[in-house]
Write a protein that holds these residues in place. Structure first.
Motif, mmCIF file in Angstrom:
data_model
loop_
_atom_site.group_PDB
_atom_site.id
_atom_site.type_symbol
_atom_site.label_atom_id
_atom_site.label_comp_id
_atom_site.label_asym_id
_atom_site.label_seq_id
_atom_site.Cartn_x
_atom_site.Cartn_y
_atom_site.Cartn_z
ATOM 1 N N LEU A 65 0.823 -1.202 0.000
ATOM 2 C CA LEU A 65 0.000 0.000 0.000
ATOM 3 C C LEU A 65 0.865 1.263 0.000
ATOM 4 N N ILE A 66 1.851 1.296 0.870
ATOM 5 C CA ILE A 66 2.728 2.471 0.944
ATOM 6 C C ILE A 66 3.549 2.619 -0.332
ATOM 7 N N GLU A 67 4.011 1.509 -0.876
ATOM 8 C CA GLU A 67 4.764 1.559 -2.128
ATOM 9 C C GLU A 67 3.945 2.215 -3.241
ATOM 10 N N GLU A 68 2.663 1.859 -3.321
ATOM 11 C CA GLU A 68 1.792 2.427 -4.351
ATOM 12 C C GLU A 68 1.648 3.941 -4.179
ATOM 13 N N VAL A 69 1.474 4.384 -2.944
ATOM 14 C CA VAL A 69 1.340 5.824 -2.678
ATOM 15 C C VAL A 69 2.628 6.557 -3.015
ATOM 16 N N MET A 70 3.750 5.999 -2.602
ATOM 17 C CA MET A 70 5.042 6.657 -2.846
ATOM 18 C C MET A 70 5.335 6.759 -4.343
ATOM 19 N N TRP A 71 5.029 5.702 -5.079
ATOM 20 C CA TRP A 71 5.229 5.737 -6.532
ATOM 21 C C TRP A 71 4.312 6.786 -7.172
ATOM 22 N N ALA A 72 3.036 6.773 -6.766
ATOM 23 C CA ALA A 72 2.072 7.698 -7.356
ATOM 24 C C ALA A 72 2.455 9.143 -7.075
ATOM 25 N N GLY A 73 3.010 9.406 -5.890
ATOM 26 C CA GLY A 73 3.387 10.774 -5.553
ATOM 27 C C GLY A 73 4.369 11.372 -6.530
ATOM 28 N N ILE A 74 5.359 10.602 -6.935
ATOM 29 C CA ILE A 74 6.343 11.093 -7.901
ATOM 30 C C ILE A 74 5.791 11.036 -9.325
ATOM 31 N N ALA A 75 5.065 9.979 -9.650
ATOM 32 C CA ALA A 75 4.507 9.841 -10.999
ATOM 33 C C ALA A 75 3.540 10.977 -11.314
ATOM 34 N N HIS A 76 2.664 11.304 -10.367
ATOM 35 C CA HIS A 76 1.703 12.391 -10.595
ATOM 36 C C HIS A 76 2.421 13.732 -10.738
ATOM 37 N N MET A 77 3.452 13.932 -9.937
ATOM 38 C CA MET A 77 4.235 15.166 -10.043
ATOM 39 C C MET A 77 4.884 15.275 -11.420
ATOM 40 N N ARG A 78 5.522 14.196 -11.847
ATOM 41 C CA ARG A 78 6.179 14.221 -13.159
ATOM 42 C C ARG A 78 5.181 14.516 -14.273
ATOM 43 N N GLU A 79 4.047 13.839 -14.234
ATOM 44 C CA GLU A 79 3.034 14.042 -15.275
ATOM 45 C C GLU A 79 2.517 15.477 -15.268
ATOM 46 N N HIS A 80 2.338 16.035 -14.071
ATOM 47 C CA HIS A 80 1.860 17.421 -13.973
ATOM 48 C C HIS A 80 2.877 18.394 -14.548
ATOM 49 N N VAL A 81 4.124 18.263 -14.135
ATOM 50 C CA VAL A 81 5.170 19.179 -14.614
ATOM 51 C C VAL A 81 5.357 19.030 -16.114
ATOM 52 N N GLU A 82 5.359 17.813 -16.615
ATOM 53 C CA GLU A 82 5.487 17.607 -18.067
ATOM 54 C C GLU A 82 4.312 18.235 -18.803
ATOM 55 N N GLY A 83 3.113 18.154 -18.225
ATOM 56 C CA GLY A 83 1.945 18.774 -18.852
ATOM 57 C C GLY A 83 2.069 20.281 -18.915
ATOM 58 N N VAL A 84 2.556 20.878 -17.826
ATOM 59 C CA VAL A 84 2.765 22.332 -17.801
ATOM 60 C C VAL A 84 3.792 22.738 -18.855
ATOM 61 N N LEU A 85 4.875 22.010 -18.945
ATOM 62 C CA LEU A 85 5.920 22.329 -19.921
ATOM 63 C C LEU A 85 5.406 22.163 -21.353
ATOM 64 N N ALA A 86 4.627 21.122 -21.578
ATOM 65 C CA ALA A 86 4.103 20.879 -22.930
ATOM 66 C C ALA A 86 3.150 21.977 -23.376
ATOM 67 N N ALA A 87 2.505 22.632 -22.412
ATOM 68 C CA ALA A 87 1.525 23.677 -22.743
ATOM 69 C C ALA A 87 2.172 25.042 -22.989
ATOM 70 N N LEU A 88 3.456 25.177 -22.719
ATOM 71 C CA LEU A 88 4.125 26.457 -22.926
ATOM 72 C C LEU A 88 4.282 26.739 -24.423
ATOM 73 N N PRO A 89 4.269 27.996 -24.826
ATOM 74 C CA PRO A 89 4.496 28.326 -26.241
ATOM 75 C C PRO A 89 5.863 27.824 -26.705
ATOM 76 N N PRO A 90 5.984 27.434 -27.945
ATOM 77 C CA PRO A 90 7.253 26.900 -28.459
ATOM 78 C C PRO A 90 8.428 27.857 -28.283
ATOM 79 N N GLU A 91 8.145 29.169 -28.308
ATOM 80 C CA GLU A 91 9.229 30.140 -28.209
ATOM 81 C C GLU A 91 9.682 30.407 -26.779
ATOM 82 N N THR A 92 9.101 29.741 -25.783
ATOM 83 C CA THR A 92 9.488 29.951 -24.395
ATOM 84 C C THR A 92 10.964 29.621 -24.198
ATOM 85 N N SER A 93 11.695 30.513 -23.556
ATOM 86 C CA SER A 93 13.135 30.302 -23.363
ATOM 87 C C SER A 93 13.384 29.142 -22.402
ATOM 88 N N ALA A 94 14.585 28.602 -22.471
ATOM 89 C CA ALA A 94 14.940 27.486 -21.597
ATOM 90 C C ALA A 94 14.879 27.889 -20.124
#
Length: 206
Positions: A65-94
């Motif tokens: 049970l704890i393993e599932e929560v710990m994995w999901a905590g990082i997986a959800h964070m990664r997916e969220h951050v990747e989604g935010v980055l993907a939504a940025l305009p192409p010309e956004t600076s590094a």
């Protein structure tokens, strides 16, 4: 034509999925508050408003049970951050992409996901036998940040002499540490985000 009757299995499966999710949500909440060593299934059951034996219908053990929560905590964070980055305009600076990722990380860990808070606070407490999946997901998230900093260096947006590994780990470490000390009483989350953006920008950007 005979009318198809509603599927009882589908309804039961939906109820089962909701219960499983409630158990996971409750585990994340308890784990965030009490830490790995002090989290008991009785605490989770009380939080989820279930009897403790019911948890074993969904998870074989406390560790699973704890393993599932710990994995999901990082997986959800990664997916969220990747989604935010993907939504940025192409010309956004590094550099602006780094700042956007930092803001997304903070807002998600501090105000959206107790799973991520649990994962951040307990990553060093997990026994080796249940760390593998969590560590693999952390490595995936680390690759997101490694690319952000490499792109900024390649584009000449970082100060001369910046050590990419050291700076990246310092930034991520600072963002994660906010989950340890921040509460809504400390300051507004918008202020935390703005201060983090200024520290990163003033510290490493040209």
């Amino acid at each position: 034509m005979a009318r198809k009757l509603p599927s009882r299995t589908t309804s039961d499966d939906t109820k089962s999925a909701r219960t499983r999710e409630r158990i996971l949500d409750s585990t994340a909440a308890v784990l965030s508050r009490k830490g790995y060593s002090e989290t008991r299934l009785t605490d989770v059951a009380e939080e989820a408003e279930l009897q403790s034996p019911a948890i074993y219908y969904y998870f074989k053990s406390r560790e699973e049970l704890i393993e599932e929560v710990m994995w999901a905590g990082i997986a959800h964070m990664r997916e969220h951050v990747e989604g935010v980055l993907a939504a940025l305009p192409p010309e956004t600076s590094a550099m602006d992409r780094i700042l956007a990722a930092a803001e997304a990380h903070l807002r998600f860990s501090l105000s959206v996901s107790s799973y991520t808070t649990a994962a951040i606070r307990n990553s060093g407490q997990m026994p080796e036998r249940i760390r593998e999946r969590h560590e693999a997901e952390r490595a995936k998230y680390g690759r997101v940040w490694r690319k952000l900093f490499k792109d900024a260096a390649d584009d000449g947006e970082l100060r001369d002499g910046v050590d990419l590994l050291t700076v990246r780990m310092l930034v991520i470490g600072s963002l994660n540490w906010a989950a340890e000390w921040w509460t809504p009483r400390t300051s507004k989350i918008d202020n935390v985000v703005e201060q983090a953006r200024q520290l990163i920008s003033n510290g490493i950007a040209k």
